[in-house]
Design a protein around this motif. Structure first.
Motif, PDB file in Angstrom:
ATOM      1  N   UNK A  37       0.825  -1.203   0.000  1.00  0.00           N
ATOM      2  CA  UNK A  37       0.000   0.000   0.000  1.00  0.00           C
ATOM      3  C   UNK A  37       0.863   1.258   0.000  1.00  0.00           C
ATOM      4  N   UNK A  38       2.074   1.139   0.540  1.00  0.00           N
ATOM      5  CA  UNK A  38       2.983   2.290   0.527  1.00  0.00           C
ATOM      6  C   UNK A  38       3.965   2.228  -0.634  1.00  0.00           C
ATOM      7  N   UNK A  39       4.420   1.033  -0.997  1.00  0.00           N
ATOM      8  CA  UNK A  39       5.419   0.937  -2.063  1.00  0.00           C
ATOM      9  C   UNK A  39       4.810   1.207  -3.448  1.00  0.00           C
ATOM     10  N   UNK A  40       3.508   0.970  -3.604  1.00  0.00           N
ATOM     11  CA  UNK A  40       2.872   1.250  -4.887  1.00  0.00           C
ATOM     12  C   UNK A  40       2.484   2.729  -4.964  1.00  0.00           C
ATOM     13  N   UNK A  41       2.937   3.438  -6.015  1.00  0.00           N
ATOM     14  CA  UNK A  41       2.668   4.880  -6.102  1.00  0.00           C
ATOM     15  C   UNK A  41       1.186   5.227  -6.226  1.00  0.00           C
ATOM     16  N   UNK A  42       0.336   4.276  -6.622  1.00  0.00           N
ATOM     17  CA  UNK A  42      -1.090   4.558  -6.757  1.00  0.00           C
ATOM     18  C   UNK A  42      -1.777   4.710  -5.400  1.00  0.00           C
ATOM     19  N   UNK A  43      -1.309   3.964  -4.418  1.00  0.00           N
ATOM     20  CA  UNK A  43      -1.930   3.995  -3.096  1.00  0.00           C
ATOM     21  C   UNK A  43      -1.113   4.787  -2.070  1.00  0.00           C
ATOM     22  N   UNK A  44       0.143   5.062  -2.372  1.00  0.00           N
ATOM     23  CA  UNK A  44       1.025   5.732  -1.414  1.00  0.00           C
ATOM     24  C   UNK A  44       0.490   7.065  -0.893  1.00  0.00           C
ATOM     25  N   UNK A  45      -0.093   7.925  -1.750  1.00  0.00           N
ATOM     26  CA  UNK A  45      -0.568   9.214  -1.223  1.00  0.00           C
ATOM     27  C   UNK A  45      -1.622   9.071  -0.131  1.00  0.00           C
ATOM     28  N   UNK A  46      -2.505   8.076  -0.266  1.00  0.00           N
ATOM     29  CA  UNK A  46      -3.532   7.864   0.755  1.00  0.00           C
ATOM     30  C   UNK A  46      -2.893   7.372   2.056  1.00  0.00           C
ATOM     31  N   UNK A  47      -1.959   6.438   1.946  1.00  0.00           N
ATOM     32  CA  UNK A  47      -1.260   5.933   3.132  1.00  0.00           C
ATOM     33  C   UNK A  47      -0.545   7.080   3.849  1.00  0.00           C
ATOM     34  N   UNK A  48       0.136   7.917   3.097  1.00  0.00           N
ATOM     35  CA  UNK A  48       0.859   9.048   3.694  1.00  0.00           C
ATOM     36  C   UNK A  48      -0.104   9.998   4.388  1.00  0.00           C
ATOM     37  N   UNK A  49      -1.267  10.214   3.766  1.00  0.00           N
ATOM     38  CA  UNK A  49      -2.269  11.096   4.355  1.00  0.00           C
ATOM     39  C   UNK A  49      -2.806  10.515   5.661  1.00  0.00           C
ATOM     40  N   UNK A  50      -3.127   9.227   5.669  1.00  0.00           N
ATOM     41  CA  UNK A  50      -3.637   8.584   6.884  1.00  0.00           C
ATOM     42  C   UNK A  50      -2.573   8.542   7.985  1.00  0.00           C
ATOM     43  N   UNK A  51      -1.304   8.388   7.591  1.00  0.00           N
ATOM     44  CA  UNK A  51      -0.222   8.368   8.577  1.00  0.00           C
ATOM     45  C   UNK A  51      -0.068   9.728   9.245  1.00  0.00           C
ATOM     46  N   UNK A  52      -0.329  10.769   8.490  1.00  0.00           N
ATOM     47  CA  UNK A  52      -0.163  12.133   9.008  1.00  0.00           C
ATOM     48  C   UNK A  52      -1.410  12.656   9.714  1.00  0.00           C
ATOM     49  N   UNK A  53      -2.582  12.076   9.373  1.00  0.00           N
ATOM     50  CA  UNK A  53      -3.840  12.621   9.889  1.00  0.00           C
ATOM     51  C   UNK A  53      -4.774  11.488  10.313  1.00  0.00           C
ATOM     52  N   UNK A  54      -4.805  11.193  11.609  1.00  0.00           N
ATOM     53  CA  UNK A  54      -5.639  10.100  12.109  1.00  0.00           C
ATOM     54  C   UNK A  54      -7.127  10.363  11.867  1.00  0.00           C
ATOM     55  N   UNK A  55      -7.526  11.621  11.933  1.00  0.00           N
ATOM     56  CA  UNK A  55      -8.928  11.969  11.691  1.00  0.00           C
ATOM     57  C   UNK A  55      -9.386  11.579  10.301  1.00  0.00           C
ATOM     58  N   UNK A  56      -8.526  11.791   9.307  1.00  0.00           N
ATOM     59  CA  UNK A  56      -8.874  11.406   7.939  1.00  0.00           C
ATOM     60  C   UNK A  56      -9.032   9.896   7.813  1.00  0.00           C
ATOM     61  N   UNK A  57      -8.139   9.165   8.474  1.00  0.00           N
ATOM     62  CA  UNK A  57      -8.249   7.701   8.470  1.00  0.00           C
ATOM     63  C   UNK A  57      -9.546   7.252   9.130  1.00  0.00           C
ATOM     64  N   UNK A  58      -9.840   7.810  10.287  1.00  0.00           N
ATOM     65  CA  UNK A  58     -11.053   7.414  11.015  1.00  0.00           C
ATOM     66  C   UNK A  58     -12.302   7.669  10.173  1.00  0.00           C
ATOM     67  N   UNK A  59     -12.348   8.808   9.515  1.00  0.00           N
ATOM     68  CA  UNK A  59     -13.521   9.146   8.693  1.00  0.00           C
ATOM     69  C   UNK A  59     -13.666   8.164   7.532  1.00  0.00           C
ATOM     70  N   UNK A  60     -12.552   7.861   6.872  1.00  0.00           N
ATOM     71  CA  UNK A  60     -12.589   6.927   5.734  1.00  0.00           C
ATOM     72  C   UNK A  60     -12.920   5.512   6.199  1.00  0.00           C
ATOM     73  N   UNK A  61     -12.404   5.119   7.359  1.00  0.00           N
ATOM     74  CA  UNK A  61     -12.676   3.772   7.871  1.00  0.00           C
ATOM     75  C   UNK A  61     -14.154   3.618   8.213  1.00  0.00           C
ATOM     76  N   UNK A  62     -14.719   4.608   8.881  1.00  0.00           N
ATOM     77  CA  UNK A  62     -16.135   4.553   9.255  1.00  0.00           C
ATOM     78  C   UNK A  62     -17.015   4.434   8.008  1.00  0.00           C
ATOM     79  N   UNK A  63     -16.724   5.221   6.981  1.00  0.00           N
ATOM     80  CA  UNK A  63     -17.506   5.159   5.737  1.00  0.00           C
ATOM     81  C   UNK A  63     -17.355   3.799   5.057  1.00  0.00           C
ATOM     82  N   UNK A  64     -16.126   3.276   5.062  1.00  0.00           N
ATOM     83  CA  UNK A  64     -15.872   1.982   4.420  1.00  0.00           C
ATOM     84  C   UNK A  64     -16.570   0.847   5.168  1.00  0.00           C
TER      85      UNK A  64
END
Length: 325
Positions: free
Chosen positions: A271-298
């Motif tokens: 998820x991090x080594x692939x450039x297609x998914x890396x930006x999302x991983x980096x965003x979730x690593x930097x912002x727990x709130x964004x991860x929580x919101x995306x996880x709840x929706x998923x």
């Protein structure tokens, strides 16, 4: 890139709301069992007071259930012939505490609302509750699922993501379940909880490639720690934390680990080594709130997969057995 365009076209087509999910409602039991969520929550809290394994075990149970026959509690069915979903090789590692949690919650619900609430809905509520009780986000659970009438070990192969999947395979198997790339990355964050047997990732440590025994995407220090915990020919019962830092807390440390080469499975680190998914991983690593919101929706979308409603399926009296069996 052509497969990626095709995948997203397929996902758009799949995202049309099916008849079953359209009938789900947060207020489904408002008249028939208005206290169902508090009953389940109390049962979960009691189980959690006995063992922290309950959290990851229950959450994983929900994932495995929904990916096979849809969210219909077919994973719960047991048979003396050992030929139901739970007996399939891909499900043998599911912790008994997850099954026990749902069975105890069902008993508590039946005591107050007999024959009303499905095991499938209890499992969906419980999955949300273990996330909340371990520090994760809350979300509204849609209800009205019926329990499935099919549970066969032979129908499991090929329906669950594997620890060695690349991004293409992960996106494909989640896409089959009406889940997007963002959903897949967010739901992978559930690996911030729980443990894994050494055999699930040993190839990355000892036989990654003929001239390269250790997976180069692994942080070298982390690889050494894993080798110490999981030497070759280790006891098959030995487990290690999916998140080596906070394995019992629902947080975004999983994504921070991926950024630092500490993803336990190939399917995690990709998820991090692939450039297609890396930006999302980096965003979730930097912002727990964004991860929580995306996880709840998923999780809400996951809970709609393959649901049975209306006259489909049944309301099991016992989660481990079909009615009349």
């Amino acid at each position: 890139m052509e497969w990626w365009r095709c995948l997203f076209v397929g996902i758009v087509l799949l995202m049309a709301t099916g008849s079953g999910e359209a009938q789900l409602s947060p207020n489904f039991y408002q008249s028939s069992c208005p206290n169902v969520e508090s009953i389940v929550r109390q049962a979960i809290q009691q189980k959690l007071s006995q063992t922290s394994v309950t959290v990851a075990a229950t959450l994983r149970l929900f994932f495995h259930d929904c990916f096979i026959e849809g969210c219909d509690a077919s994973i719960m069915v047991a048979s003396p012939k050992h030929d139901t979903e739970r007996d399939a090789p891909d499900n043998l590692s599911l912790a008994g505490d997850g099954f026990d949690t749902i069975e105890k919650a069902k008993e508590a619900v039946e005591a107050q609302c007999p024959g009303v609430v499905s095991c499938a809905d209890i499992l969906a509520i419980a999955a949300r509750d273990v996330v909340v009780l371990s520090g994760g986000p809350s979300f509204i659970v849609e209800l009205g699922r019926r329990d499935g009438l099919i549970s066969q070990a032979g129908r499991v192969p090929g329906k669950l993501p594997g620890p060695d999947f690349d991004l293409k395979l992960l996106a494909w198997i989640f896409g089959k379940n009406n889940l997007t790339l963002l959903d897949m990355i967010a739901l992978s964050g559930a690996h911030t909880l729980g443990f894994s047997h050494c055999s699930r990732f040993a190839k990355r440590l000892y036989s990654f490639a003929p001239s390269l025994p250790v997976d180069p995407s692994l942080n070298p220090r982390y690889a050494q720690q894993l080798m110490h915990a999981c030497p070759q020919n280790v006891d098959p019962n030995i487990v290690v934390g999916m998140d080596p830092f906070t394995p019992n807390t629902f947080d975004n440390v999983y994504f921070k680990n991926l950024v630092n080469g500490r993803g336990l499975f190939t399917s995690d680190e990709v998820l991090f080594t692939n450039p297609l998914s890396r930006p999302v991983v980096s965003n979730f690593a930097a912002n727990q709130g964004n991860f929580f919101k995306a996880f709840a929706s998923a999780m809400v979308r996951l809970g709609r997969v393959g649901v049975k409603t209306g006259n489909e399926g049944e309301i099991r009296r016992d989660c481990t057995a079909f009615n009349g069996s």
